[in-house]
Design a protein around this motif. Structure first.
Motif, PDB file in Angstrom:
ATOM      1  N   HIS A  77       0.844  -1.201   0.000  1.00 41.40           N
ATOM      2  CA  HIS A  77       0.000   0.000   0.000  1.00 41.40           C
ATOM      3  C   HIS A  77       0.881   1.254   0.000  1.00 41.40           C
ATOM      4  O   HIS A  77       1.928   1.295   0.639  1.00 41.40           O
ATOM      5  CB  HIS A  77      -0.935  -0.003   1.225  1.00 41.40           C
ATOM      6  CG  HIS A  77      -2.010   1.014   1.096  1.00 41.40           C
ATOM      7  ND1 HIS A  77      -1.852   2.312   1.498  1.00 41.40           N
ATOM      8  CD2 HIS A  77      -3.271   0.909   0.586  1.00 41.40           C
ATOM      9  CE1 HIS A  77      -2.955   2.983   1.244  1.00 41.40           C
ATOM     10  NE2 HIS A  77      -3.839   2.148   0.703  1.00 41.40           N
ATOM     11  N   ASP A  78       0.433   2.292  -0.723  1.00 50.86           N
ATOM     12  CA  ASP A  78       1.199   3.532  -0.846  1.00 50.86           C
ATOM     13  C   ASP A  78       1.545   4.153   0.507  1.00 50.86           C
ATOM     14  O   ASP A  78       2.600   4.772   0.667  1.00 50.86           O
ATOM     15  CB  ASP A  78       0.438   4.559  -1.706  1.00 50.86           C
ATOM     16  CG  ASP A  78       0.514   4.237  -3.199  1.00 50.86           C
ATOM     17  OD1 ASP A  78       1.290   3.332  -3.576  1.00 50.86           O
ATOM     18  OD2 ASP A  78      -0.201   4.897  -3.976  1.00 50.86           O
ATOM     19  N   SER A  79       0.671   4.025   1.471  1.00 51.95           N
ATOM     20  CA  SER A  79       0.907   4.628   2.784  1.00 51.95           C
ATOM     21  C   SER A  79       2.121   4.017   3.492  1.00 51.95           C
ATOM     22  O   SER A  79       2.701   4.631   4.384  1.00 51.95           O
ATOM     23  CB  SER A  79      -0.329   4.510   3.665  1.00 51.95           C
ATOM     24  OG  SER A  79      -0.602   3.144   3.929  1.00 51.95           O
ATOM     25  N   LYS A  80       2.504   2.817   3.091  1.00 48.33           N
ATOM     26  CA  LYS A  80       3.642   2.132   3.716  1.00 48.33           C
ATOM     27  C   LYS A  80       4.944   2.320   2.935  1.00 48.33           C
ATOM     28  O   LYS A  80       5.965   1.755   3.299  1.00 48.33           O
ATOM     29  CB  LYS A  80       3.346   0.639   3.849  1.00 48.33           C
ATOM     30  CG  LYS A  80       2.174   0.343   4.767  1.00 48.33           C
ATOM     31  CD  LYS A  80       1.942  -1.139   4.870  1.00 48.33           C
ATOM     32  CE  LYS A  80       0.749  -1.399   5.793  1.00 48.33           C
ATOM     33  NZ  LYS A  80       0.445  -2.825   5.902  1.00 48.33           N
ATOM     34  N   LYS A  81       4.887   3.121   1.859  1.00 48.19           N
ATOM     35  CA  LYS A  81       6.070   3.321   1.021  1.00 48.19           C
ATOM     36  C   LYS A  81       6.747   4.637   1.371  1.00 48.19           C
ATOM     37  O   LYS A  81       6.083   5.636   1.668  1.00 48.19           O
ATOM     38  CB  LYS A  81       5.684   3.332  -0.462  1.00 48.19           C
ATOM     39  CG  LYS A  81       5.121   2.019  -0.948  1.00 48.19           C
ATOM     40  CD  LYS A  81       4.678   2.130  -2.395  1.00 48.19           C
ATOM     41  CE  LYS A  81       3.905   0.895  -2.813  1.00 48.19           C
ATOM     42  NZ  LYS A  81       3.287   1.057  -4.129  1.00 48.19           N
ATOM     43  N   SER A  82       8.056   4.622   1.263  1.00 43.69           N
ATOM     44  CA  SER A  82       8.825   5.858   1.470  1.00 43.69           C
ATOM     45  C   SER A  82       8.713   6.703   0.205  1.00 43.69           C
ATOM     46  O   SER A  82       8.367   6.203  -0.867  1.00 43.69           O
ATOM     47  CB  SER A  82      10.289   5.522   1.743  1.00 43.69           C
ATOM     48  OG  SER A  82      10.906   5.031   0.567  1.00 43.69           O
ATOM     49  N   PRO A  83       9.038   8.014   0.290  1.00 44.04           N
ATOM     50  CA  PRO A  83       9.030   8.853  -0.912  1.00 44.04           C
ATOM     51  C   PRO A  83       9.941   8.289  -2.013  1.00 44.04           C
ATOM     52  O   PRO A  83       9.609   8.367  -3.197  1.00 44.04           O
ATOM     53  CB  PRO A  83       9.543  10.201  -0.406  1.00 44.04           C
ATOM     54  CG  PRO A  83       9.174  10.214   1.050  1.00 44.04           C
ATOM     55  CD  PRO A  83       9.297   8.785   1.496  1.00 44.04           C
ATOM     56  N   GLN A  84      11.049   7.695  -1.609  1.00 42.26           N
ATOM     57  CA  GLN A  84      11.967   7.101  -2.593  1.00 42.26           C
ATOM     58  C   GLN A  84      11.312   5.903  -3.295  1.00 42.26           C
ATOM     59  O   GLN A  84      11.427   5.753  -4.509  1.00 42.26           O
ATOM     60  CB  GLN A  84      13.261   6.661  -1.923  1.00 42.26           C
ATOM     61  CG  GLN A  84      14.263   6.073  -2.908  1.00 42.26           C
ATOM     62  CD  GLN A  84      15.544   5.621  -2.245  1.00 42.26           C
ATOM     63  OE1 GLN A  84      15.782   5.883  -1.082  1.00 42.26           O
ATOM     64  NE2 GLN A  84      16.369   4.928  -3.024  1.00 42.26           N
ATOM     65  N   GLU A  85      10.605   5.078  -2.545  1.00 41.40           N
ATOM     66  CA  GLU A  85       9.929   3.919  -3.130  1.00 41.40           C
ATOM     67  C   GLU A  85       8.823   4.364  -4.094  1.00 41.40           C
ATOM     68  O   GLU A  85       8.635   3.770  -5.157  1.00 41.40           O
ATOM     69  CB  GLU A  85       9.346   3.029  -2.032  1.00 41.40           C
ATOM     70  CG  GLU A  85      10.403   2.264  -1.247  1.00 41.40           C
ATOM     71  CD  GLU A  85       9.843   1.556  -0.030  1.00 41.40           C
ATOM     72  OE1 GLU A  85      10.328   0.456   0.261  1.00 41.40           O
ATOM     73  OE2 GLU A  85       8.919   2.101   0.624  1.00 41.40           O
ATOM     74  N   LEU A  86       8.109   5.435  -3.708  1.00 37.57           N
ATOM     75  CA  LEU A  86       7.077   5.985  -4.601  1.00 37.57           C
ATOM     76  C   LEU A  86       7.709   6.535  -5.881  1.00 37.57           C
ATOM     77  O   LEU A  86       7.167   6.337  -6.978  1.00 37.57           O
ATOM     78  CB  LEU A  86       6.271   7.067  -3.883  1.00 37.57           C
ATOM     79  CG  LEU A  86       5.323   6.570  -2.782  1.00 37.57           C
ATOM     80  CD1 LEU A  86       4.780   7.745  -1.973  1.00 37.57           C
ATOM     81  CD2 LEU A  86       4.196   5.745  -3.384  1.00 37.57           C
TER      82      LEU A  86
END
Length: 179
Positions: free
Chosen positions: A118-127
């Motif tokens: 889920h996007d909420s569990k991703k870091s800005p770098q992962e996004l």
């Protein structure tokens, strides 16, 4: 978990299909190369006969009808060679397209793994990396589209070249019964 295994199995199956297609393309390219070599040898012999550079009795006593037949055969060789060159070019485009398809498949798998989180569990770098993968996938699609356009352009050019050759042969008074 079961869904992931099914997707992996499907991905392996698709990879094997692409590998098989790549092997077929490679074999076809090798066959084209051999056929081109044979045609080239025949063309050299024909050109020597047309120039009267052979030492056989036939060429010393050849009539204009024999020369016409030689020219007819030479034109046929030119046409066959053109077809082989065109086929080789198509095969190269198919190989490029297959390579892009493989790359796109790998990117899709990578994206699926990333999107499983889920996007909420991703870091800005992962996004950002996810967006980069999407961008690479779009470039692959655009490149594959470009290859389709290139192939169509080549086919149109080939038709024009065929018409030019046909006009040339007819202008020299030869028959087109070999086309």
């Amino acid at each position: 978990r079961k869904q992931e295994k099914m997707e992996q199995r499907q991905a392996r199956h698709e990879n094997l299909k692409r590998l098989h297609r790549a092997q077929v393309i490679q074999r076809q390219l090798e066959e084209v190369e051999e056929r081109q070599r044979v045609l080239e040898e025949r063309g050299v012999k024909l050109e020597k006969e047309l120039r009267g550079e052979t030492d056989n009795e036939f060429s010393r006593n050849s009539s204009s009808a024999d020369e016409t037949q030689l020219l007819q055969t030479w034109f046929k060789l030119v046409l066959e060679k053109n077809k082989l060159v065109r086929y080789e070019s198509e095969l190269m485009i198919f190989a490029q397209e297959l390579e892009l398809e493989d790359c796109q498949s790998q990117l899709q798998q990578k994206l699926r793994r990333r999107m499983a989180i889920h996007d909420s569990k991703k870091s800005p770098q992962e996004l950002a990396e996810e967006q980069q993968v999407l961008g690479e996938m779009m470039r692959m699609v655009e490149e594959r589209d470009r290859l389709v356009v290139l192939l169509e352009e080549q086919r149109l050019q080939e038709r024009a070249e065929d018409k030019d050759l046909e006009s040339f042969v007819l202008s020299k008074g030869y028959q087109l019964n070999w086309m």
